[in-house]
Design an enzyme around this catalytic site. Structure first.
Site, PDB file in Angstrom:
ATOM      1  N   ARG A  60       3.002   4.979  -0.290  1.00 13.45           N
ATOM      2  CA  ARG A  60       3.545   3.862   0.477  1.00 13.45           C
ATOM      3  C   ARG A  60       2.522   3.365   1.482  1.00 13.45           C
ATOM      4  O   ARG A  60       1.827   4.172   2.121  1.00 13.45           O
ATOM      5  CB  ARG A  60       4.810   4.292   1.243  1.00 13.45           C
ATOM      6  CG  ARG A  60       6.075   4.305   0.380  1.00 13.45           C
ATOM      7  CD  ARG A  60       6.460   2.907  -0.069  1.00 13.45           C
ATOM      8  NE  ARG A  60       7.630   2.866  -0.923  1.00 13.45           N
ATOM      9  CZ  ARG A  60       7.614   2.901  -2.254  1.00 13.45           C
ATOM     10  NH1 ARG A  60       6.478   3.016  -2.910  1.00 13.45           N
ATOM     11  NH2 ARG A  60       8.737   2.801  -2.943  1.00 13.45           N
ATOM     12  N   GLU A  79       1.986 -17.294  -8.051  1.00 11.63           N
ATOM     13  CA  GLU A  79       0.791 -17.735  -8.775  1.00 11.63           C
ATOM     14  C   GLU A  79      -0.438 -17.480  -7.901  1.00 11.63           C
ATOM     15  O   GLU A  79      -0.348 -17.580  -6.674  1.00 11.63           O
ATOM     16  CB  GLU A  79       0.879 -19.246  -9.035  1.00 11.63           C
ATOM     17  CG  GLU A  79       1.950 -19.645 -10.032  1.00 11.63           C
ATOM     18  CD  GLU A  79       1.657 -19.118 -11.427  1.00 11.63           C
ATOM     19  OE1 GLU A  79       0.495 -19.209 -11.866  1.00 11.63           O
ATOM     20  OE2 GLU A  79       2.598 -18.601 -12.065  1.00 11.63           O
ATOM     21  N   HIS A 112       0.397  -2.527  -6.268  1.00 11.84           N
ATOM     22  CA  HIS A 112       1.588  -1.667  -6.409  1.00 11.84           C
ATOM     23  C   HIS A 112       1.899  -1.436  -7.895  1.00 11.84           C
ATOM     24  O   HIS A 112       2.975  -1.761  -8.392  1.00 11.84           O
ATOM     25  CB  HIS A 112       2.786  -2.296  -5.692  1.00 11.84           C
ATOM     26  CG  HIS A 112       3.827  -1.280  -5.290  1.00 11.84           C
ATOM     27  ND1 HIS A 112       4.575  -1.383  -4.156  1.00 11.84           N
ATOM     28  CD2 HIS A 112       4.257  -0.128  -5.879  1.00 11.84           C
ATOM     29  CE1 HIS A 112       5.407  -0.361  -4.059  1.00 11.84           C
ATOM     30  NE2 HIS A 112       5.235   0.417  -5.096  1.00 11.84           N
TER      31      HIS A 112
END
Ligand code: NAD
Ligand code: MLT
Length: 537
Positions: free
Chosen positions: A231, A266, A287
């Site tokens: 995290r 985008e 991530h």
């Protein structure tokens, strides 16, 4: 029932929910404030790590019953607020741990061998391999902070490539370190001084936030390499950037930021800034820890199954419920039996209860029975007309009613292999008892009812009558039900020891009995008392 999905999960998982008859709406790429408004009218919410299930969202959730966290970490879920609102929170703690563990190991290789920088060089016409000489992992020391599910996987893999693995985790027993073949560091400092590679695998909470900052980095070996695929914020980002610039940290790999960007926009459409993006020798992935097809499949399948079960009123292992150490399938019939006994009390008796004492005997005595007791209490609350009760707010609601709860276990075997005895201590000083057992796999049977011995399978609709024990009662009851075209499924009688004048009759019917028929039955002269018992959710 309606389910809102605010972050992408596998398509087959969405289809599974639809096949179960749920209305599913995918509301992807929306801002937090939009989701907080949109939640109205939904019975379930499925999120990943970006949607914050916070007080603001819950305040607008007018019929939310369950939040499904499609993934592992629950730092985006305000579990306390969910509990207060009676919302069950479920996650899939093991569905993506292999993916996350493998990414951490992949990052370790990448930063020991400069793979990302070299790849970038080649794509920009720079083939000077002398600039990207790395180090081998074999023979070096890896320090793992947090030896939980993912930390242990990483430990196993790093040992497999010949690293010495040490770990710091103050919350787990020595046995876990021994089982992983990992040397325990009593203090974090011991790990910092020794490790060539530090990889962190703790949850993000008050205790672990910035667990690695300048002070800790200064204690590390010069040229240490660091991976954070857990995290953002576990490592102080500004301090790490400085340490990378000074060369104290030779390289770092980061999969997570303290404040995360949107992962759907985008390129060029968000002005995301983070000090680590410009730091030298820092490999960054967006991530990606759980982003494998296997993990996506597992997470989607598990979260949708859990959400569907909660919506159907089934008991599941939830984040905000008492921990359960046994096998859910084994205790399921007992939770159902207990819930029915709880419901039965308030359908048959109106006197408030000040204390409830439940005793488990036979094979149940060796089980973890916390969830069975919770089911009994939930059934009582439903019987009391509490429409908003769920497994997560049952305990608080029972406390609010001032009902004392006592749980006992007796290993001595009665004539049943398992028995749940419930004593209801009423406000007017009586003690009313119910006993139930499970026959075979899942046949729920009532074996005593307020002192009357019997053997009644608890089916959906039952008329319970206390009557004079005289001939002709059955005929009168059957005639009235027959006249109304009500099909009787079964009939049972029970007597109380020492009371030959009264009997307790149970008539199970195929359909719900309208109140006027109950009224008509109650007028039969030998019937003293009548209750309608319903066990349909
Ligand atoms: P886990 O609960 O199984 O293990 C966490 C371990 O950290 C526990 O053993 C706990 O005792 C330990 N710990 C807690 N506080 C500590 C402290 N102060 N110092 C040292 N150890 C401490 O969790 P897990 O399933 O292994 O997940 C680990 C982390 O990985 C979580 O933060 C989770 O959110 C994250 N995660 C990230 C991804 C990703 O996509 N990058 C995917 C899955 C999980
Ligand atoms: C998790 O906690 O499961 C991971 O961070 C992955 C995710 O939520 O996307």
């Amino acid at each position: 029932m309606k389910i809102l999905v605010t972050e992408s999960i596998a398509k087959d998982a969405i289809q599974y929910l639809k096949d179960q008859g749920f209305e599913v709406e995918e509301y992807l790429g929306h801002k937090q404030e939009e989701i907080e408004q949109y939640i109205k009218g939904f019975d379930a919410l499925i999120v990943r790590s970006a949607t914050k299930v916070n007080e603001a969202l819950l305040a607008n959730a007018d019929c939310l019953k369950v939040v499904g966290r499609a993934g592992n970490g629950i730092d985006n879920i305000d579990v306390k607020a969910c509990t207060a609102k009676g919302v069950v929170a479920v996650n899939t703690p093991t569905a993506n741990i292999m993916a996350a563990g493998e990414l951490a190991v992949a990052h370790a290789f990448a930063i020991f061998r400069n793979i990302c920088a070299a790849n970038h060089g080649v794509h920009t016409d720079d083939f000077r391999r002398g600039n990207w000489i790395g180090n081998e992992l074999e023979g070096k020391t890896a320090g793992i902070i947090g030896l939980g599910r993912i930390g242990s996987i990483v430990a196993r893999k790093l040992k497999g490539i010949g690293m010495t693995v040490i770990a710091y985790d103050p919350h787990i027993p020595q046995e876990k370190f021994d089982n992983c073949g990992v040397r325990r560091c009593k203090e974090l400092d011991d790990l910092l001084k020794e490790a060539d590679l530090i990889t962190i695998h703790t949850p993000k909470n008050k205790e672990t936030y910035n667990i690695i900052a300048k002070e800790q980095l200064d204690k590390c070996k010069d040229g240490v390499r660091i991976v954070n695929a857990a995290r953002g914020g576990l490592i102080n980002e500004a301090d790490l950037a400085e340490a990378l610039k000074s060369g104290k940290v030779a390289a770092a790999a980061i999969d997570v930021f303290d404040v995360e960007p949107s992962y759907n926009k985008e390129p060029g459409s968000q002005n995301f800034k983070n000090v680590l993006i410009d730091a030298p020798n820092c490999t960054i992935t967006p991530h990606l820890g759980a982003s494998t097809f296997e993990a996506n499949h597992n997470v989607g399948a598990q979260v949708t199954e859990l959400v569907s079960k909660v919506l159907k009123g089934e008991l599941v292992a939830a984040i905000n419920m008492p921990a359960f150490s046994g096998d859910m399938a084994t205790i399921k019939p007992y939770t159902e039996l207990a819930e029915k006994l709880g419901k039965l009390y308030f359908q048959a008796e109106k006197t408030p209860v000040k204390k409830v004492e439940v005793t488990y005997s036979g094979e149940l005595a060796s089980q973890d029975t916390g969830l069975i007791t919770l089911s009994l209490l939930k059934g009582m609350l439903v019987g009391m007309g509490n429409d908003h009760v769920s497994y997560v707010n049952t305990e608080a609601a029972i406390n609010e009613c001032g009902i004392e709860v006592v749980e006992n276990k007796e290993s001595k075997v009665t004539k049943y292999n398992n028995l749940i005895n419930v004593k209801f201590y009423t406000d007017d000083g009586r003690t009313l008892e119910l006993d139930g057992t499970v026959f075979g796999k899942d046949t729920l049977v009532l074996v005593t009812f307020f002192g009357y011995e019997m053997n009644v399978e608890i089916t959906d609709y039952i008329i319970a009558m206390q009557n004079d024990d005289v001939p002709g009662v059955i005929g009168k009851i059957a005639t009235i039900l027959g006249n109304h075209n009500i099909n009787i499924v079964s009939m049972h009688w029970g007597r109380k020891e020492g009371d030959s004048k009264k009997a307790q009759s149970f008539v199970a019917t195929e359909q719900k009995i309208p109140a006027e028929i109950i009224d008509e039955l109650s007028k039969v002269d030998c019937i003293n008392r009548i209750s309608l018992l319903e066990f349909v959710d």
